[in-house]
Design a protein around this motif. Structure first.
Motif, PDB file in Angstrom:
ATOM      1  N   GLY A 175      43.347  49.197  38.723  1.00  0.00           N
ATOM      2  CA  GLY A 175      41.966  49.127  38.271  1.00  0.00           C
ATOM      3  C   GLY A 175      41.099  48.224  39.128  1.00  0.00           C
ATOM      4  N   VAL A 176      41.483  48.053  40.397  1.00  0.00           N
ATOM      5  CA  VAL A 176      40.767  47.179  41.328  1.00  0.00           C
ATOM      6  C   VAL A 176      39.913  48.047  42.256  1.00  0.00           C
ATOM      7  N   THR A 177      38.681  47.618  42.512  1.00  0.00           N
ATOM      8  CA  THR A 177      37.802  48.326  43.435  1.00  0.00           C
ATOM      9  C   THR A 177      37.694  47.539  44.739  1.00  0.00           C
ATOM     10  N   GLY A 178      37.084  48.163  45.741  1.00  0.00           N
ATOM     11  CA  GLY A 178      36.897  47.489  47.024  1.00  0.00           C
ATOM     12  C   GLY A 178      37.062  48.448  48.172  1.00  0.00           C
ATOM     13  N   PRO A 192      31.923  47.264  44.408  1.00  0.00           N
ATOM     14  CA  PRO A 192      32.011  48.719  44.536  1.00  0.00           C
ATOM     15  C   PRO A 192      32.520  49.364  43.240  1.00  0.00           C
ATOM     16  N   ASP A 193      32.202  50.642  43.056  1.00  0.00           N
ATOM     17  CA  ASP A 193      32.646  51.380  41.866  1.00  0.00           C
ATOM     18  C   ASP A 193      34.030  51.980  42.042  1.00  0.00           C
ATOM     19  N   ASP A 194      34.540  52.038  43.275  1.00  0.00           N
ATOM     20  CA  ASP A 194      35.808  52.693  43.572  1.00  0.00           C
ATOM     21  C   ASP A 194      36.483  51.888  44.678  1.00  0.00           C
ATOM     22  N   PHE A 195      37.654  52.319  45.104  1.00  0.00           N
ATOM     23  CA  PHE A 195      38.323  51.726  46.247  1.00  0.00           C
ATOM     24  C   PHE A 195      38.322  52.755  47.358  1.00  0.00           C
TER      25      PHE A 195
END
Length: 93
Positions: A31-34, A87-90
């Motif tokens: 559940g991490v974005t970047g 960011p909303d996504d990775f």
């Protein structure tokens, strides 16, 4: 939970071994974005944003990477992101 952000620069054999894609998969599972991008000097830069415990777990995994990677150094720094800047996504670049 705290919103937390870390920027890491990973050295070693980390380009051409699916390091960015594997980091993306690990981050999304947590559940991490970047992002993960190749740098011209052969390192990979990674931005991790999310709950502190999830970000720290992915940051610890950066030392391992995918099977063909040979990580020699992970330099991390905590960074402050303004509201709505994460960011909303990775993504990989």
């Amino acid at each position: 939970m705290d919103a937390h952000a870390i920027k890491a620069r990973v050295s070693g054999r980390v380009q051409g071994v699916w390091y960015r894609r594997s980091t993306q998969e690990r981050a999304r599972q947590s559940g991490v974005t970047g992002y993960a991008i190749n740098l011209a000097d052969g390192r990979v830069e990674v931005l991790l944003c999310g709950a502190r415990e999830d970000v720290e777990a992915v940051a610890a995994w950066l030392w391992q990477g995918p099977p063909n990677a040979e990580v020699t150094s992970v330099e991390t720094e905590e960074i402050a992101l303004a509201e709505g800047e994460a960011p909303d996504d990775f993504i990989t670049g």
